[in-house]
Design an enzyme around this catalytic site. Structure first.
Site, PDB file in Angstrom:
ATOM      1  N   TYR A  92      17.044  -8.183 -43.065  1.00 35.81           N
ATOM      2  CA  TYR A  92      16.507  -8.023 -42.623  1.00 35.81           C
ATOM      3  C   TYR A  92      15.237  -8.763 -42.521  1.00 35.81           C
ATOM      4  O   TYR A  92      14.989  -9.075 -43.584  1.00 35.81           O
ATOM      5  CB  TYR A  92      15.839  -6.237 -42.272  1.00 35.81           C
ATOM      6  CG  TYR A  92      14.135  -6.870 -41.477  1.00 35.81           C
ATOM      7  CD1 TYR A  92      13.922  -7.356 -40.159  1.00 35.81           C
ATOM      8  CD2 TYR A  92      13.007  -6.195 -42.312  1.00 35.81           C
ATOM      9  CE1 TYR A  92      13.369  -6.893 -39.694  1.00 35.81           C
ATOM     10  CE2 TYR A  92      11.701  -6.594 -40.885  1.00 35.81           C
ATOM     11  CZ  TYR A  92      12.459  -6.896 -40.173  1.00 35.81           C
ATOM     12  OH  TYR A  92      10.492  -6.931 -39.512  1.00 35.81           O
ATOM     13  N   LYS A  95      12.696 -11.087 -37.446  1.00 34.03           N
ATOM     14  CA  LYS A  95      11.328 -10.766 -36.188  1.00 34.03           C
ATOM     15  C   LYS A  95      10.172 -11.709 -36.378  1.00 34.03           C
ATOM     16  O   LYS A  95      10.330 -11.824 -38.352  1.00 34.03           O
ATOM     17  CB  LYS A  95      11.453  -9.560 -36.407  1.00 34.03           C
ATOM     18  CG  LYS A  95       9.790  -8.731 -35.614  1.00 34.03           C
ATOM     19  CD  LYS A  95       8.668  -9.086 -35.930  1.00 34.03           C
ATOM     20  CE  LYS A  95       7.725  -8.531 -37.002  1.00 34.03           C
ATOM     21  NZ  LYS A  95       6.925  -8.357 -37.652  1.00 34.03           N
ATOM     22  N   ASN A 101       7.887  -6.090 -45.050  1.00 31.61           N
ATOM     23  CA  ASN A 101       6.601  -6.908 -45.165  1.00 31.61           C
ATOM     24  C   ASN A 101       6.157  -5.643 -44.804  1.00 31.61           C
ATOM     25  O   ASN A 101       4.700  -5.969 -44.223  1.00 31.61           O
ATOM     26  CB  ASN A 101       7.389  -7.929 -43.779  1.00 31.61           C
ATOM     27  CG  ASN A 101       7.860  -6.549 -42.892  1.00 31.61           C
ATOM     28  OD1 ASN A 101       8.542  -5.719 -43.298  1.00 31.61           O
ATOM     29  ND2 ASN A 101       7.727  -6.994 -41.642  1.00 31.61           N
ATOM     30  N   ASP A 110       8.128  -5.192  -1.195  1.00 32.65           N
ATOM     31  CA  ASP A 110       8.629  -4.519  -1.724  1.00 32.65           C
ATOM     32  C   ASP A 110      10.471  -5.911  -1.345  1.00 32.65           C
ATOM     33  O   ASP A 110      11.124  -5.469  -1.194  1.00 32.65           O
ATOM     34  CB  ASP A 110       8.712  -3.349  -1.502  1.00 32.65           C
ATOM     35  CG  ASP A 110       8.645  -3.227  -0.518  1.00 32.65           C
ATOM     36  OD1 ASP A 110       9.204  -4.221   0.622  1.00 32.65           O
ATOM     37  OD2 ASP A 110       8.865  -1.879   0.106  1.00 32.65           O
ATOM     38  N   ARG A 151      10.177   7.560  -2.718  1.00 34.66           N
ATOM     39  CA  ARG A 151      11.927   7.451  -3.090  1.00 34.66           C
ATOM     40  C   ARG A 151      11.847   7.030  -4.798  1.00 34.66           C
ATOM     41  O   ARG A 151      13.138   7.324  -5.511  1.00 34.66           O
ATOM     42  CB  ARG A 151      12.480   6.788  -2.554  1.00 34.66           C
ATOM     43  CG  ARG A 151      12.625   7.432  -0.806  1.00 34.66           C
ATOM     44  CD  ARG A 151      13.125   6.207   0.042  1.00 34.66           C
ATOM     45  NE  ARG A 151      14.318   6.128   0.168  1.00 34.66           N
ATOM     46  CZ  ARG A 151      15.493   5.029   0.777  1.00 34.66           C
ATOM     47  NH1 ARG A 151      14.482   4.592   1.956  1.00 34.66           N
ATOM     48  NH2 ARG A 151      16.330   4.705   0.182  1.00 34.66           N
ATOM     49  N   ALA A 167       0.861  -1.205   0.129  1.00 33.31           N
ATOM     50  CA  ALA A 167       0.286   0.207  -0.160  1.00 33.31           C
ATOM     51  C   ALA A 167       0.876   1.508  -0.184  1.00 33.31           C
ATOM     52  O   ALA A 167       0.671   1.915   0.068  1.00 33.31           O
ATOM     53  CB  ALA A 167      -1.395   0.340   1.104  1.00 33.31           C
TER      54      ALA A 167
END
Length: 452
Positions: free
Chosen positions: A354, A339, A374, A108, A21, A16
């Site tokens: 590529y 990719k 592409n 944390d 910081r 909560a």
């Protein structure tokens, strides 16, 4: 002999705080370590205990936590925020009717091991029936931590640093903040906690002192300091990430991978390496990467969302993006980007290319400077390259397009129409020759520059 029945477990995770910081618009416990929110590292360790209930105490930016948890835990709101004891009390409604062990954790403090949590609840279930179990540690520097005053493994007193006297501050055993208690004890004790202290807050640790005053006892278990370190700033986040990376590198090498310069290799939380994998210096693994046995990842490569098959070679200076699949002994060389594409067995793209939204057949060779075009500005299209095809250097394959098995695309071609199996495709403008033109041009320009 029948297995001993285990007591059900609930986990309360405190998250909560405002995390001021961090100086961030992102909730503190959602800042990533190894590409994953720190809270989710903790939740994984909790889930290994198969808890009956999980309650996350939220306050500031609650909507971010709700989205991240996606229904995997109940939420309870602490508003205003009046200390750790007050925070835990907010879970009482969510745990109504639950009769089992409760672990109190912090979003944390992400590196608490499942084994440590299990040790806490096992101590809680011991025959001497402690009212609560405190997780303690001995840091190199006690700093401002609360102290745990003990006699053997029994807790005599819990005291916050600001409320401790000099003798108590000399004790090196510190409170991690993590505790375990029976649900029926926890909320009854919390109801008696007051804010009569320097900070005017309701301290969770006061339940230990109240239980002791009742003539009951509380116990302590121990953790390594690295396991219970909290993260409150960007610097502490970086230190936690470095700590995680150091552990993961050791683990990778213990499992049979070779890291040429371990301190320069960065893993993601889910990176999987096979045996006899070699990773050269300055390699970054993003989320979703698997590397099969015997593959080599050369220096300065960046890999994310990719599957690398047995005996493959990647890099140096290669980039594999999500959806990249390299089958056995495929090779992606320097300054090649892949990719959402599959390179078949033994296929090669060695230089400056590529390959996106494509399939490359087994044994095919992609020449230097080749690209799959592409994207037309609106939609993506696929390129299909057949087995053993040869794509000459500096070619542009304008998708959607198919290059057939054993086909050859001549260097410098811009291919917009399918190429059949075994066909040679050469697409170039006419080459003109003008003898002496360059000499005349240079002469004219030199005279112009000289002002003649």
């Amino acid at each position: 002999m029948a297995a001993r029945m285990t007591t059900p477990i609930a986990a309360i995770i405190l998250a909560a705080g405002k995390g001021t910081r961090m100086k961030s618009d992102l909730h503190k416990v959602l800042h990533p370590i190894a590409g994953r929110p720190m809270l989710m590292h903790l939740m994984d360790s909790v889930d290994a205990l198969a808890p009956a209930k999980k309650v996350v105490i939220v306050g500031d930016r609650a909507e971010q936590l709700e989205a991240a948890l996606a229904g995997s835990a109940e939420l309870a709101v602490q508003q205003p925020q009046l200390g750790t004891g007050h925070a835990v009390r907010q879970a009482e409604a969510a745990l109504a009717g639950f009769d089992g062990n409760v672990l109190i954790l912090y979003g944390d403090v992400p590196f608490v091991r499942t084994a440590t949590m299990r040790a806490m609840v096992e101590r809680l279930d011991a025959d001497d029936a402690p009212a609560a179990v405190v997780l303690a540690f001995e840091p190199d520097d006690p700093l401002q931590y609360g102290r745990v005053i003990t006699d053997g493994d029994r807790v005599v007193k819990m005291v916050e640093h600001k409320d401790a006297n000099e003798a108590e501050r000399a004790v090196r055993l510190c409170n991690s903040g993590l505790m375990a208690a029976k649900a029926r004890d926890l909320f009854a004790l919390l109801a008696r906690v007051t804010d009569d202290n320097a900070a005017k807050e309701f301290y969770l640790v006061d339940i230990v002192n109240i239980a002791n005053a009742d003539g009951r006892h509380c116990a302590v278990t121990h953790a390594e300091p690295a396991e219970v370190g909290g993260i409150n700033s960007r610097a502490e986040l970086a230190a936690a990430d470095a700590q995680w990376q150091a552990f993961r590198r050791e683990e990778a090498m213990a499992d049979g991978a070779t890291l040429k310069a371990p301190e320069t290799v960065w893993f993601s939380w889910d990176t999987q390496l096979g045996r006899d994998v070699t990773v050269e210096p300055n390699v970054v693994f993003g989320p979703g990467v698997t590397v099969a046995d015997g593959a080599t990842i050369r220096a300065f490569s960046h890999i994310e969302g990719a599957s690398i098959g047995p005996g493959c070679e990647v890099g140096p200076f290669a980039r594999l993006r999500p959806g990249a699949v390299l089958e056995e002994k495929a090779k992606v060389g320097n300054f090649v980007e892949v990719k959402k594409a599959v390179l078949g067995k033994g296929a090669k793209a060695n230089h400056l290319s590529y390959i996106g939204d494509a399939s490359v057949g087994a044994g095919a060779n992609i020449g230097a400077g080749t690209i799959t075009c592409n994207y037309d500005g609106y939609f993506k299209y696929r390129t299909e390259i057949g087995e053993n095809a040869f794509i000459g250097s500096n070619s542009a394959l304008v998708a959607p397009v198919k290059i057939g098995r054993d086909a050859i695309v001549a260097a410098g071609s811009a291919v917009t129409i399918d190429v059949a199996d075994g066909e040679l495709r050469l697409v170039r403008g006419e080459q003109l020759v003008k003898p002496g033109w360059a000499d005349r041009f240079h002469d004219a320009m030199r005279k112009k520059k000289a002002g003649k």
